[in-house]
Motif scaffolding. Structure first.
Motif, short mmCIF file in Angstrom:
data_model
loop_
_atom_site.label_atom_id
_atom_site.label_comp_id
_atom_site.label_asym_id
_atom_site.label_seq_id
_atom_site.Cartn_x
_atom_site.Cartn_y
_atom_site.Cartn_z
N GLN A 134 0.83 -1.20 0.00
CA GLN A 134 0.00 0.00 0.00
C GLN A 134 0.87 1.25 0.00
O GLN A 134 0.59 2.21 -0.73
CB GLN A 134 -0.94 -0.01 1.21
CG GLN A 134 -1.99 1.06 1.15
CD GLN A 134 -3.06 0.87 2.21
OE1 GLN A 134 -2.96 0.01 3.08
NE2 GLN A 134 -4.08 1.68 2.15
N ALA A 138 0.96 4.02 -2.96
CA ALA A 138 0.71 5.44 -2.68
C ALA A 138 1.86 6.31 -3.19
O ALA A 138 1.63 7.37 -3.78
CB ALA A 138 0.51 5.64 -1.18
N LYS A 139 3.08 5.84 -2.99
CA LYS A 139 4.26 6.58 -3.46
C LYS A 139 4.23 6.73 -4.99
O LYS A 139 4.68 7.74 -5.52
CB LYS A 139 5.52 5.83 -3.03
CG LYS A 139 6.81 6.48 -3.42
CD LYS A 139 7.98 5.67 -2.91
CE LYS A 139 9.30 6.24 -3.41
NZ LYS A 139 10.43 5.44 -2.95
N GLN A 140 3.66 5.74 -5.68
CA GLN A 140 3.61 5.77 -7.13
C GLN A 140 2.29 6.33 -7.66
O GLN A 140 2.06 6.36 -8.87
CB GLN A 140 3.82 4.36 -7.69
CG GLN A 140 5.19 3.83 -7.39
CD GLN A 140 5.40 2.43 -7.95
OE1 GLN A 140 4.51 1.82 -8.54
NE2 GLN A 140 6.60 1.91 -7.77
N GLY A 141 1.42 6.76 -6.74
CA GLY A 141 0.14 7.35 -7.17
C GLY A 141 -0.87 6.33 -7.65
O GLY A 141 -1.77 6.66 -8.42
N ILE A 142 -0.76 5.09 -7.19
CA ILE A 142 -1.68 4.03 -7.59
C ILE A 142 -2.64 3.76 -6.44
O ILE A 142 -2.23 3.57 -5.31
CB ILE A 142 -0.90 2.73 -7.92
CG1 ILE A 142 0.03 2.97 -9.11
CG2 ILE A 142 -1.85 1.58 -8.20
CD1 ILE A 142 1.01 1.84 -9.36
N ASN A 143 -3.93 3.75 -6.75
CA ASN A 143 -4.94 3.45 -5.75
C ASN A 143 -5.21 1.96 -5.76
O ASN A 143 -5.78 1.42 -6.70
CB ASN A 143 -6.23 4.23 -6.04
CG ASN A 143 -7.28 4.01 -4.97
OD1 ASN A 143 -7.20 3.12 -4.14
ND2 ASN A 143 -8.31 4.85 -5.01
#
Length: 149
Positions: A134, A138-143
């Motif tokens: 998770q 989040a660091k990669q902008g993926i939900n």
């Protein structure tokens, strides 16, 4: 290094190799049946066959690829012999991107049993994989909640 340490390291290296190559069937072959994943979030999940294990792994691969997981390494942190054929192994999995940069890690404990096929996992207790994935997402902008594993 004694014989069981070499045997455990060989097992972990082969398992890491199956994860790197996204080979769900080879990974499932390193498990005994039934196999159990026991964790804090979802209780216990039992997979009755190696085919079910392979199917479950394959469902997670698109997300892992999207997160940029290109290869897997490991550090064996400890092992304890529980009986003549059963071992408790604690491992830190290391996840790398295609450039060889470590992008996350994860801790887990495994119950391995030595049988005719060699060592096989029967129980996995992941310590922090959900949180680490998770955080990476989040660091990669993926939900992650929009993804289907």
């Amino acid at each position: 290094m004694n014989n069981i340490e070499a045997e455990i390291d060989d097992y972990l290296a082969r398992y890491a190799g199956t994860l790197t190559s996204y080979d769900a069937h080879a990974a499932a072959d390193l498990w005994g049946s039934p196999g159990m994943i026991l964790n804090d979030q979802h209780g216990a999940g039992v997979l009755e066959s190696r085919e079910a294990m392979a199917s479950g792994l394959e469902q997670s691969y698109p997300l892992y690829r999207k997160l940029g997981l290109a290869s897997v390494g490991y550090e064996r942190l400890s092992h304890e012999q529980l009986s003549s054929t059963i071992f408790l192994v604690r491992v830190r999995w290391l996840f790398y991107d295609e450039d060889g940069n470590q992008i996350t890690d994860s801790l887990g404990s495994y119950i391995l049993r030595r049988g005719d096929e060699g060592l096989r996992a029967f129980v996995c207790i992941p310590a922090d994989d959900a949180e680490k994935l998770q955080a990476l997402a989040a660091k990669q902008g993926i939900n992650l909640f929009d993804e289907t594993p």
